[in-house]
Design an enzyme around this catalytic site. Structure first.
Site, PDB file in Angstrom:
ATOM      1  N   VAL A 106     -66.573   5.224  42.286  1.00  0.00           N
ATOM      2  CA  VAL A 106     -67.763   5.615  41.513  1.00  0.00           C
ATOM      3  C   VAL A 106     -67.471   6.855  40.675  1.00  0.00           C
ATOM      4  O   VAL A 106     -68.376   7.438  40.091  1.00  0.00           O
ATOM      5  CB  VAL A 106     -68.955   5.866  42.472  1.00  0.00           C
ATOM      6  CG1 VAL A 106     -69.330   4.591  43.207  1.00  0.00           C
ATOM      7  CG2 VAL A 106     -68.648   6.987  43.469  1.00  0.00           C
ATOM      8  N   HIS A 122     -69.586  -0.675  42.700  1.00  0.00           N
ATOM      9  CA  HIS A 122     -70.474   0.205  43.474  1.00  0.00           C
ATOM     10  C   HIS A 122     -71.160   1.252  42.618  1.00  0.00           C
ATOM     11  O   HIS A 122     -71.611   2.266  43.141  1.00  0.00           O
ATOM     12  CB  HIS A 122     -69.673   0.873  44.603  1.00  0.00           C
ATOM     13  CG  HIS A 122     -69.151  -0.113  45.598  1.00  0.00           C
ATOM     14  ND1 HIS A 122     -68.046   0.135  46.385  1.00  0.00           N
ATOM     15  CD2 HIS A 122     -69.556  -1.366  45.905  1.00  0.00           C
ATOM     16  CE1 HIS A 122     -67.809  -0.922  47.155  1.00  0.00           C
ATOM     17  NE2 HIS A 122     -68.707  -1.838  46.875  1.00  0.00           N
ATOM     18  N   SER A 196     -58.879   0.482  51.754  1.00  0.00           N
ATOM     19  CA  SER A 196     -58.708   0.145  53.176  1.00  0.00           C
ATOM     20  C   SER A 196     -59.123  -1.300  53.430  1.00  0.00           C
ATOM     21  O   SER A 196     -58.940  -1.828  54.517  1.00  0.00           O
ATOM     22  CB  SER A 196     -59.555   1.096  54.035  1.00  0.00           C
ATOM     23  OG  SER A 196     -60.914   1.027  53.604  1.00  0.00           O
ATOM     24  N   PRO A 221     -50.018   3.256  50.914  1.00  0.00           N
ATOM     25  CA  PRO A 221     -49.033   3.796  51.869  1.00  0.00           C
ATOM     26  C   PRO A 221     -49.245   3.272  53.294  1.00  0.00           C
ATOM     27  O   PRO A 221     -48.335   3.234  54.095  1.00  0.00           O
ATOM     28  CB  PRO A 221     -49.271   5.312  51.810  1.00  0.00           C
ATOM     29  CG  PRO A 221     -50.003   5.556  50.542  1.00  0.00           C
ATOM     30  CD  PRO A 221     -50.782   4.315  50.259  1.00  0.00           C
TER      31      PRO A 221
END
Ligand code: BV8
Length: 259
Positions: A106, A122, A196, A221
């Site tokens: 955002v 979002h 994620s 990562p």
């Protein structure tokens, strides 16, 4: 893949794909110094769970607390700049035949880096709307006002203003979600960068792409629930690996950065 080599097949896929789609999350802004959503919040916010604050219930309960949390985030992002990962994605949009950028973020940093066709799933915290009726309210100077006595009021209906973002428990803008699914269903290459991959329905989009035959590339990562389903999983920071992918696929392209 050694630490420094890039999968040759991936570079070839970048060069030949008719339509490339990218889905980004907070990790793409991490190298700009913007804390990711799940990182421990700092200072005043250390005792709050972001997921608890980004809800309509939290705003109803304590509008000043939620408003000040967004003012704090706006201040962080205001002093941040796009990083090499943002700029490389803006360049990729210019280089491939058809490109769609879907973001969960955002912060507006993709647009600041020059990305044009951005699907904001979002919302965007640089816009406000009123809580009661969704009247869009162009933020004026108050957008960065220090801790005030809570959110300003809508000039049309006097209800409290809120950031124009999608909170947990709220549905996503139908047009954005439809555009994201349509892009996922028609691309050959789908890159998932800096997320994620647990927040729905954004986290379902890579699976739609995979079911439509796209190659899935994850750049993060850390491992995520998507990692086992990715055709390529590059466990490197986005700001390092995305510019290298673009440079290897288009060695003669010059960077379009203006600053
Ligand atoms: C909805 C705006 C209908 C606000 C955000 C099905 C199953 C289970 C739960 C649900 C479900 N359907 C709906 C839900 C509920 C909920 C949900 O998904 N909950 C989760 C927690 C399980 N979803 C919703 O409520 C959605 N609404 O579906 O409506 C409905 C409603 C209720 C119940 C059923 C249906 C609305 C979700 C949108 C919420 N708003 N943002 C604001 O920002 O203030 S979400 C917010 O969190 C972000 O926008 C982002 O999407 C998400 C955080 O995710 P990430 O971006 O991935 O960031 P994160 O910090 O998690 O991870 C960063 C990653 O980057 C890490 O992996 C890290 O390793 C990596 N990284 C770090 N550095 C780098 C890097 N990667 C690359 N380079 C680096 N340098």
């Amino acid at each position: 893949m050694t630490e420094d080599s890039l999968p040759h097949r991936l570079v070839e896929e970048l060069q030949t794909a008719e339509h490339i789609v990218v889905l980004t999350g907070a990790g793409v802004s991490a190298e700009s110094g913007v804390p990711t959503f799940r990182e421990a919040q700092t200072g005043l916010w250390a005792k709050y769970d972001a997921q608890e604050l980004a809800t309509p219930a939290a705003f109803r309960r304590n509008p000043k607390l939620v408003w000040d949390w967004y003012q704090w985030r706006r201040g962080l992002i205001w002093s941040a700049s796009p990083n090499e990962g943002h700029y490389a994605l803006a360049q990729l949009e210019q280089l491939c035949p058809r490109f769609s950028l879907i973001t969960q973020n955002v912060d507006g940093l993709h647009q600041e880096a020059g990305s044009v066709n951005v699907i904001e799933l979002h919302g965007n915290l640089w816009r406000n709307r009123c809580f009661a009726n969704g009247h869009p309210v162009d933020p004026g100077g108050e957008i960065l006002a220090p801790d005030t006595d809570g959110p300003p009021r809508c000039p049309r209906c006097q209800s409290l203003l809120r950031p124009d973002v999608v909170w947990f428990g709220e549905t996503l803008p139908r047009s954005s979600l439809d555009a994201a699914y349509a892009a996922a269903q028609t691309c050959q290459l789908f890159l998932v960068i800096g997320t994620s991959a647990v927040v729905h329905p954004a986290s379902s989009i890579p699976y739609v792409a995979a079911e439509s035959g796209a190659l899935i590339v994850e750049i993060n990562p850390e491992r995520t629930p998507l990692t086992p389903h990715a055709d390529f999983a590059l466990h490197r920071p986005a700001g390092q690996i995305v510019p290298r992918l673009v440079a290897h696929a288009w060695p003669n392209a010059h960077t379009t950065r203006t600053n």
